[in-house]
Design an enzyme around this catalytic site. Sequence first.
Site, PDB file in Angstrom:
ATOM      1  CG  PHE A 111      -0.523   0.718   2.391  1.00  0.00           C
ATOM      2  CD1 PHE A 111       0.370   0.146   3.268  1.00  0.00           C
ATOM      3  CD2 PHE A 111      -0.956   2.012   2.640  1.00  0.00           C
ATOM      4  CE1 PHE A 111       0.807   0.833   4.381  1.00  0.00           C
ATOM      5  CE2 PHE A 111      -0.535   2.699   3.756  1.00  0.00           C
ATOM      6  CZ  PHE A 111       0.365   2.118   4.633  1.00  0.00           C
ATOM      7  CE  LYS A 112       5.181   1.435   4.397  1.00  0.00           C
ATOM      8  NZ  LYS A 112       4.410   0.239   4.779  1.00  0.00           N
ATOM      9  CG  ASP A 113       3.640   0.823  -4.692  1.00  0.00           C
ATOM     10  OD1 ASP A 113       4.772   1.300  -4.526  1.00  0.00           O
ATOM     11  OD2 ASP A 113       3.432  -0.360  -5.009  1.00  0.00           O
ATOM     12  CG  LEU A 116       5.987   6.349  -0.961  1.00  0.00           C
ATOM     13  CD1 LEU A 116       6.849   5.150  -0.581  1.00  0.00           C
ATOM     14  CD2 LEU A 116       6.727   7.645  -0.649  1.00  0.00           C
TER      15      LEU A 116
END
Length: 469
Positions: A111-113, A116
Amino acid sequence: MRYVSTRGEAAPRGFEDVLLAGLAEDGGLFLPETWPVLTPEEWRALRGLPYAELSARLIHRFVGDALTLDELRALTTEAYAGFRHPAVVPLVQLGTNEFALELFHGPTLAFKDMALQLLGRLFDHVLKKRGQRITIVGATSGDTGSAAIEACRDREAVDIVILHPEGRTSEVQRRQMTTVLSPNVANIAVQGSFDDCQDLVKAMFVDAPFRDEMRLAAVNSINWARIAAQIPYYAYAALSLGAPDREVAVSVPTGNFGNVFAAWAARRMGLPIGKFLIGSNRNDILVRFLDANDMSARPVEPSLSPSMDIQVSSNFERLLFELLGRDPVATARQMKEFRSAGRMPVPDAAWREATKLFSGFTLDDPGTLAEIQRLNRDVGYLADPHTAVATAAVRTLMPDGRLPVIIAATAHPAKFPDAVERATGLRPALPPALADLFSREERFTVLPNNLGEIEARVKAHARRNSVDA
Ligand SMILES: *Cc1c(COP(=O)(O)O)cnc(C)c1O
C-alpha cells in the site's frame, strides 16, 4: 491552507514547504491549521468518480494554491495509471459486512505505493517550478525502499540513494530495488545491519554542510503529503458502501499509524467512520495503550508481518495532538517524556477519548497463519499476513456485523509467499509485470559501514548542479 507543527515551535507554512520539509524543525509533525469538512451533499457528489479524479478533488482541499485542480489531476492520473486493477483500489467482499480494500495493485505490491507514487510526482512538480533539485536518502529493511525507488525513478528533479543491509533483505525485496536501472537511482548494500543503515542516514542529515550541498530530503512516513494521499481510498470505499448516509468502520493493520491516521482524517472531514480497529502483531504497543493506557516501548521482535514490527509509531503524535485539544506544549512534553523514559502517561481524559473510537487487537504468528488458512478455506481469498491480522480483528472485535467494515488489504499475497504457502499450501505467483524479476540485471554498490565512503558515493550520484540556478 496552512500547516502547524504538533510541537508549536515552527512557523506555520503552506503545502509546498510542508511537502519538502517532511519533519518540522521543532521535531513535530505538520497538520492542517483547520480541517476541511465536506457536507453530506459534497460527499455524495464524489460517488462513482474514477479513483484519480476522486483523489485529486479530495487532496486538493489540502493543497491550497500550490497546485491547481487541473495540475493535481494530471499528477494523480499519472500516479495511478500503472496500477494493475482498473478500479485502482478494488473492494472485495469477504463476508456479509466485511470488505477488503485492496491497496496493493501498484508497482511494489504494497500500500506504500498509494502515497509514494503521488509523492514522487509532487516533489518533481514543485521542485521544477522552483528550479531546485533534491537528493533523497533513505534506509530500508526491505519494503519502503522499493516503494520510494519506484516513486522517484526517472523524476527529473530528484535523485535517490537507498541503503539496505547487505544480505539481510529477502531476494524479492532486494531485486525490487536493485533492478531499477534508472540513472537517478542508486542502491548501496551496507556491510552492517538495518540499524547501521538508519544511523548512516541520520548522520548524513546531521552533517549540515553535506545535507545542504546535497539538498537532502526524506520520504519517510511522517510526511504530511503521504497522509493526504491515503485519505481518498477510505472515501472511495465508504462512499461505495453507502456513506455519507450510512456509517462504516475500518480495520487497519498498523505499524507507524500513518494508514489508520488517514482514516481518522477522513472522519474528521465528515465521513461517518464510527469505529477504528487497529491490528498489531506481537509488537503491540498501540493495543496496550488502548486496552490499559500503557504506552511503553519494548524491544522490537520479528514476526510474519514485518512491516508492523515497530514499537514507536511516529504518526501517533498527530492523534495525540488532537486528543490533547491541539495543545502543542502538552504534546511536546509528552513526546519528550516518551523519548527519554520509553513510556508515555497519556492523560486519562485523552485516553478515554481515544478508546471511544479506536480498539486494538493483537495476533501472534500461529494465529496469523490460521487466519490466512481460514480465509482461503471459507472464502477462497488469499490474504497476506498483514491483511490477515486486520480480518481477524474484525471477527474478534466486531462479531455482530453491526457496521460494514473496510479492511485495509495492505500487501499482495505474493509479497509474502512463504507465509501464505505455509498456511494454505498454495504459493501465490508474482503478477506478470514482475514475473521476470529473478532474471533481471541488478545494480548496486557494496560499501563498508563508514560514513565517509557512503557520503562520497551519494555525492558522486547526485546531479545537484545541473538544474540549480
Ligand atoms: C507499511 C505497512 C503497514 C503499516 O502501515 P502504517 O501506515 O505504518 O501503520 C502495514 N502493512 C504493510 C504491508 C505495510 O507495508
